[in-house]
Design a protein around this motif. Structure first.
Motif, PDB file in Angstrom:
ATOM      1  N   MET A   1      75.265-102.621  54.134  1.00 34.95           N
ATOM      2  CA  MET A   1      75.838-101.445  53.510  1.00 34.95           C
ATOM      3  C   MET A   1      76.724-100.680  54.498  1.00 34.95           C
ATOM      4  SD  MET A   1      76.008-100.052  50.691  1.00 34.95           S
ATOM      5  CE  MET A   1      75.938 -98.678  49.649  1.00 34.95           C
ATOM      6  N   THR A   2      76.335-100.698  55.767  1.00 33.92           N
ATOM      7  CA  THR A   2      77.114-100.000  56.786  1.00 33.92           C
ATOM      8  C   THR A   2      78.509-100.591  56.915  1.00 33.92           C
ATOM      9  OG1 THR A   2      75.069 -99.559  57.994  1.00 33.92           O
ATOM     10  CG2 THR A   2      77.110 -99.281  59.197  1.00 33.92           C
ATOM     11  N   GLU A   3      78.599-101.915  56.810  1.00 39.81           N
ATOM     12  CA  GLU A   3      79.904-102.580  56.912  1.00 39.81           C
ATOM     13  C   GLU A   3      80.854-102.081  55.829  1.00 39.81           C
ATOM     14  OE1 GLU A   3      81.941-106.945  56.280  1.00 39.81           O
ATOM     15  OE2 GLU A   3      79.782-106.833  56.579  1.00 39.81           O
ATOM     16  N   TYR A   4      80.370-101.937  54.621  1.00 41.67           N
ATOM     17  CA  TYR A   4      81.213-101.466  53.525  1.00 41.67           C
ATOM     18  C   TYR A   4      81.659-100.022  53.755  1.00 41.67           C
ATOM     19  CZ  TYR A   4      79.895-105.682  51.044  1.00 41.67           C
ATOM     20  OH  TYR A   4      79.713-106.984  50.701  1.00 41.67           O
ATOM     21  N   LEU A   5      80.777 -99.210  54.301  1.00 39.25           N
ATOM     22  CA  LEU A   5      81.130 -97.829  54.591  1.00 39.25           C
ATOM     23  C   LEU A   5      82.202 -97.767  55.676  1.00 39.25           C
ATOM     24  CD1 LEU A   5      80.560 -94.864  54.002  1.00 39.25           C
ATOM     25  CD2 LEU A   5      78.802 -94.938  55.765  1.00 39.25           C
ATOM     26  N   VAL A   6      82.049 -98.594  56.718  1.00 39.51           N
ATOM     27  CA  VAL A   6      83.049 -98.640  57.786  1.00 39.51           C
ATOM     28  C   VAL A   6      84.377 -99.131  57.239  1.00 39.51           C
ATOM     29  CG1 VAL A   6      83.673 -99.789  59.954  1.00 39.51           C
ATOM     30  CG2 VAL A   6      81.364 -98.893  59.638  1.00 39.51           C
ATOM     31  N   ARG A   7      84.352-100.179  56.418  1.00 46.95           N
ATOM     32  CA  ARG A   7      85.586-100.685  55.808  1.00 46.95           C
ATOM     33  C   ARG A   7      86.269 -99.608  54.976  1.00 46.95           C
ATOM     34  NH1 ARG A   7      86.510-106.411  55.295  1.00 46.95           N
ATOM     35  NH2 ARG A   7      84.812-107.561  56.273  1.00 46.95           N
ATOM     36  N   PHE A   8      85.482 -98.886  54.213  1.00 46.13           N
ATOM     37  CA  PHE A   8      86.026 -97.837  53.356  1.00 46.13           C
ATOM     38  C   PHE A   8      86.682 -96.737  54.181  1.00 46.13           C
ATOM     39  CE2 PHE A   8      85.395 -93.783  51.107  1.00 46.13           C
ATOM     40  CZ  PHE A   8      86.136 -94.032  49.970  1.00 46.13           C
ATOM     41  N   VAL A   9      85.990 -96.259  55.194  1.00 40.01           N
ATOM     42  CA  VAL A   9      86.508 -95.159  56.009  1.00 40.01           C
ATOM     43  C   VAL A   9      87.709 -95.623  56.837  1.00 40.01           C
ATOM     44  CG1 VAL A   9      85.964 -93.593  57.911  1.00 40.01           C
ATOM     45  CG2 VAL A   9      84.325 -93.911  56.066  1.00 40.01           C
TER      46      VAL A   9
END
Length: 115
Positions: A1-9
């Motif tokens: 889930m952290t990867e998706y948040l980093v990608r989004f930001v």
């Protein structure tokens, strides 16, 4: 889930920076060029460096360059088929797609990179 948040930001931040840069340039058609592809590529490469290291990101960047060269060849072939040979849009793009794939995979096979 952290990867998706980093990608989004990271993606959103880089897209915003490129959108501002594109908005400052003239003509406005540059805004479209700077809006998506470079910013998404930079975000992807940044995440690749963090997750897989700089060697992997360097290999991925070469495949992006090969794709850009292949896209330029595709664009030239489409323009030639449409304007000089007067072929219809669908047949021209289908034929040029074969050129794009050939150039991209030819560069990948001949010069290396990640697959």
């Amino acid at each position: 889930m952290t990867e998706y948040l980093v990608r989004f930001v990271a993606g959103g931040l880089i897209v915003s920076i490129f959108a501002i840069l594109g908005d400052m340039l003239r003509p406005k058609s540059f805004a479209g060029l700077l809006g998506a592809a470079p910013s998404v590529a930079l975000a992807t490469l940044g995440i690749a460096v963090v997750q897989h290291g700089p060697q992997y990101a360097a290999s991925a960047s070469w495949t992006m360059i090969y794709g850009a060269i292949a896209l330029a060849c595709y664009s030239l072939v489409v323009c030639h088929l449409l304007m000089r040979i007067r072929l219809g849009a669908l047949p021209a793009t289908v034929l040029a797609f074969v050129v794009w794939l050939g150039v991209a995979f030819g560069l990948l096979a001949g010069l290396g990179g990640s697959a």
